[in-house]
Scaffold this active site. Structure first.
Site, PDB file in Angstrom:
ATOM      1  N   ASP A  19      -3.712 -20.440 -54.794  1.00  0.00           N
ATOM      2  CA  ASP A  19      -2.392 -20.099 -54.254  1.00  0.00           C
ATOM      3  C   ASP A  19      -2.266 -20.508 -52.788  1.00  0.00           C
ATOM      4  OD1 ASP A  19       0.163 -19.183 -54.411  1.00  0.00           O
ATOM      5  OD2 ASP A  19      -0.344 -17.060 -54.181  1.00  0.00           O
ATOM      6  N   GLY A  20      -1.047 -20.875 -52.396  1.00  0.00           N
ATOM      7  CA  GLY A  20      -0.772 -21.141 -50.987  1.00  0.00           C
ATOM      8  C   GLY A  20      -0.400 -22.581 -50.663  1.00  0.00           C
ATOM      9  N   ARG A  23       3.148 -22.677 -48.974  1.00  0.00           N
ATOM     10  CA  ARG A  23       3.154 -22.205 -47.581  1.00  0.00           C
ATOM     11  C   ARG A  23       2.446 -23.190 -46.658  1.00  0.00           C
ATOM     12  NH1 ARG A  23       0.688 -16.701 -48.946  1.00  0.00           N
ATOM     13  NH2 ARG A  23       0.567 -17.718 -50.982  1.00  0.00           N
ATOM     14  N   ARG A  32       7.140 -29.058 -50.613  1.00  0.00           N
ATOM     15  CA  ARG A  32       6.090 -28.315 -51.328  1.00  0.00           C
ATOM     16  C   ARG A  32       5.137 -29.250 -52.081  1.00  0.00           C
ATOM     17  NH1 ARG A  32       6.807 -22.943 -52.060  1.00  0.00           N
ATOM     18  NH2 ARG A  32       5.722 -23.056 -54.052  1.00  0.00           N
ATOM     19  N   HIS A  36       0.928 -29.385 -52.820  1.00  0.00           N
ATOM     20  CA  HIS A  36       0.190 -29.490 -54.089  1.00  0.00           C
ATOM     21  C   HIS A  36      -0.772 -30.687 -54.041  1.00  0.00           C
ATOM     22  CE1 HIS A  36       2.486 -26.254 -55.648  1.00  0.00           C
ATOM     23  NE2 HIS A  36       3.619 -26.904 -55.757  1.00  0.00           N
ATOM     24  N   SER A  65       2.859 -20.172 -67.206  1.00  0.00           N
ATOM     25  CA  SER A  65       4.022 -20.296 -68.102  1.00  0.00           C
ATOM     26  C   SER A  65       5.308 -19.992 -67.332  1.00  0.00           C
ATOM     27  CB  SER A  65       3.865 -19.391 -69.324  1.00  0.00           C
ATOM     28  OG  SER A  65       3.136 -18.241 -69.027  1.00  0.00           O
ATOM     29  N   ARG A  70      10.339 -23.012 -61.698  1.00  0.00           N
ATOM     30  CA  ARG A  70      10.470 -23.500 -60.309  1.00  0.00           C
ATOM     31  C   ARG A  70      11.493 -24.639 -60.243  1.00  0.00           C
ATOM     32  NH1 ARG A  70       4.916 -23.065 -56.855  1.00  0.00           N
ATOM     33  NH2 ARG A  70       4.548 -20.889 -57.333  1.00  0.00           N
ATOM     34  N   LEU A 130     -20.911 -28.949 -66.437  1.00  0.00           N
ATOM     35  CA  LEU A 130     -19.856 -28.025 -65.990  1.00  0.00           C
ATOM     36  C   LEU A 130     -18.696 -28.097 -66.980  1.00  0.00           C
ATOM     37  CD1 LEU A 130     -18.422 -26.240 -63.785  1.00  0.00           C
ATOM     38  CD2 LEU A 130     -17.602 -28.379 -62.784  1.00  0.00           C
ATOM     39  N   ILE A 194      -3.408 -10.420 -60.041  1.00  0.00           N
ATOM     40  CA  ILE A 194      -3.966 -11.303 -61.071  1.00  0.00           C
ATOM     41  C   ILE A 194      -2.905 -12.266 -61.615  1.00  0.00           C
ATOM     42  CG2 ILE A 194      -5.117 -11.311 -63.358  1.00  0.00           C
ATOM     43  CD1 ILE A 194      -6.803 -10.048 -61.168  1.00  0.00           C
ATOM     44  N   GLU A 206     -15.768  -9.685 -61.250  1.00  0.00           N
ATOM     45  CA  GLU A 206     -15.726  -9.306 -59.833  1.00  0.00           C
ATOM     46  C   GLU A 206     -14.605 -10.095 -59.155  1.00  0.00           C
ATOM     47  OE1 GLU A 206     -17.462  -6.936 -58.411  1.00  0.00           O
ATOM     48  OE2 GLU A 206     -18.460  -6.529 -60.318  1.00  0.00           O
TER      49      GLU A 206
HETATM   50  C1  FPP Z   1       0.266 -22.229 -56.241  1.00  0.00           C
HETATM   51  O1  FPP Z   1       0.683 -22.412 -54.916  1.00  0.00           O
HETATM   52  C2  FPP Z   1      -0.185 -23.491 -56.804  1.00  0.00           C
HETATM   53  C3  FPP Z   1       0.354 -24.087 -57.905  1.00  0.00           C
HETATM   54  C4  FPP Z   1       1.450 -23.497 -58.701  1.00  0.00           C
HETATM   55  C5  FPP Z   1      -0.125 -25.402 -58.368  1.00  0.00           C
HETATM   56  C6  FPP Z   1      -1.585 -25.637 -58.279  1.00  0.00           C
HETATM   57  C7  FPP Z   1      -1.815 -27.087 -58.416  1.00  0.00           C
HETATM   58  C8  FPP Z   1      -2.696 -27.799 -57.713  1.00  0.00           C
HETATM   59  C9  FPP Z   1      -3.688 -27.232 -56.772  1.00  0.00           C
HETATM   60  C10 FPP Z   1      -2.627 -29.269 -57.873  1.00  0.00           C
HETATM   61  C11 FPP Z   1      -3.668 -29.987 -58.576  1.00  0.00           C
HETATM   62  C12 FPP Z   1      -4.295 -29.363 -59.753  1.00  0.00           C
HETATM   63  C13 FPP Z   1      -5.022 -30.051 -60.643  1.00  0.00           C
HETATM   64  C14 FPP Z   1      -5.792 -29.312 -61.680  1.00  0.00           C
HETATM   65  C15 FPP Z   1      -5.113 -31.525 -60.592  1.00  0.00           C
HETATM   66  P1  FPP Z   1       2.179 -22.054 -54.540  1.00  0.00           P
HETATM   67  O2  FPP Z   1       3.016 -23.259 -54.725  1.00  0.00           O
HETATM   68  O3  FPP Z   1       2.649 -20.863 -55.333  1.00  0.00           O
HETATM   69  O4  FPP Z   1       2.031 -21.680 -53.023  1.00  0.00           O
HETATM   70  P2  FPP Z   1       2.898 -20.639 -52.195  1.00  0.00           P
HETATM   71  O5  FPP Z   1       2.545 -19.280 -52.726  1.00  0.00           O
HETATM   72  O6  FPP Z   1       2.438 -20.842 -50.812  1.00  0.00           O
HETATM   73  O7  FPP Z   1       4.338 -20.996 -52.402  1.00  0.00           O
END
Ligand code: FPP
Length: 256
Positions: A19-20, A23, A32, A36, A65, A70, A130, A194, A206
């Site tokens: 997450d993040g 931001r 945004r 990513h 899901s 978005r 892995l 979660i 954990e």
């Molecule tokens: C949440 O941050 C992140 C996502 C919804 C996307 C996660 C995707 C990646 C890390 C890209 C690559 C992944 C793979 C497996 C190739 P957010 O957008 O909710 O951030 P925010 O809370 O700051 O708005």
């Protein structure tokens, strides 16, 4: 009570909410999608870390899901990112012994993405270093509901008796049933929840949270998470004394 205690220090399976990204981009006044893209680099770092530390399974929450809701532009950018990552990274993952898998409702993805997912899974299926599971269009409640539906279908068809529906039967039908349950859950970005990830599978996991935004997560913090994990006493509902006396006996292992 017939299974062994997970290794004291190294988790066998790590599950991550990344997450993040949004931001991180907003702080730089960038779209945004750029966040990513930066987040994808941290994915590689995390895979390297697991390979180096002998962690056998890594499960990443890439797209929930609910994320379909978005803005269209952001969903489109994420889809492009997934296609690009699948096209660019699979060879290298395969070379490094990574088995790549996807969980979630893949019917919602385009034919092009579904084809790439299936091809990547088939190509890497025999790798053992892995297991990298990418949760995409995944929701924990949906996962449990689908497992319940599968049990109901078997009962309706006479393949299963109602009194055979128990934790083991349901646990065998949720995602990741063939892996040990996650030992360690990591969430970046500061939120302490979660968010409908692996609801069944995280029962005894954990939990470790950090304020750090996903694109800024580094090796030092991953080491901190492992350190925190190693210092925790996992009791699985028993007393500390029982655990000390029976290091080799932990109930519910596999789905605990
Ligand atoms: C949440 O941050 C992140 C996502 C919804 C996307 C996660 C995707 C990646 C890390 C890209 C690559 C992944 C793979 C497996 C190739 P957010 O957008 O909710 O951030 P925010 O809370 O700051 O708005």
């Amino acid at each position: 009570m017939n299974v062994s205690t997970p290794s004291a220090s190294i988790p066998r399976h790590v599950a991550v909410i990344m997450d993040g990204n949004g931001r991180w981009a907003a702080r730089r006044r960038r779209p945004r999608a750029i966040g990513h893209r930066a987040g994808a680099r941290t994915v590689n770092l995390c895979i390297d870390f697991c390979l180096a530390r002998g962690i056998g399974a890594l499960t990443l929450f890439a797209f929930s899901s609910e994320n379909w809701g978005r803005p269209e532009e952001e969903v489109g950018a994420l889809m492009k990112l997934f296609v690009g990552a699948l096209d660019r990274e699979v060879d290298e993952l395969h070379r490094r012994g990574v088995r790549l898998r996807f969980i979630g409702d893949r019917r919602r993805f385009s034919e092009a993405i579904r084809g790439r997912m299936a091809a990547a899974e088939a190509r890497t299926a025999d790798n053992t270093r892995l297991t990298l599971t990418v949760a995409a269009s995944y929701g924990g409640r949906q996962d449990i509901a689908m497992a319940a539906r599968s049990l109901a279908e078997d009962v309706a068809a006479g393949r299963l008796r109602p009194d055979e529906v128990d934790e083991a039967a349901l646990g065998a039908r949720v995602a990741l049933a063939d892996l040990p349950a996650p030992d360690l859950f990591i969430r970046t970005g500061g939120d302490l929840r979660i968010s409908n990830f692996l609801l069944w599978q995280l029962a005894y996991t954990e939990l470790w949270f950090t304020e750090t935004l996903w694109p800024e997560l580094g090796i030092e913090e991953l080491e901190q998470a492992l350190g925190a994990y190693a210092s925790r006493e996992r009791r699985f509902g028993l007393t500390g004394e029982q655990i000390a006396n029976a290091q080799d006996a932990v109930p519910g292992e596999g789905h605990s």
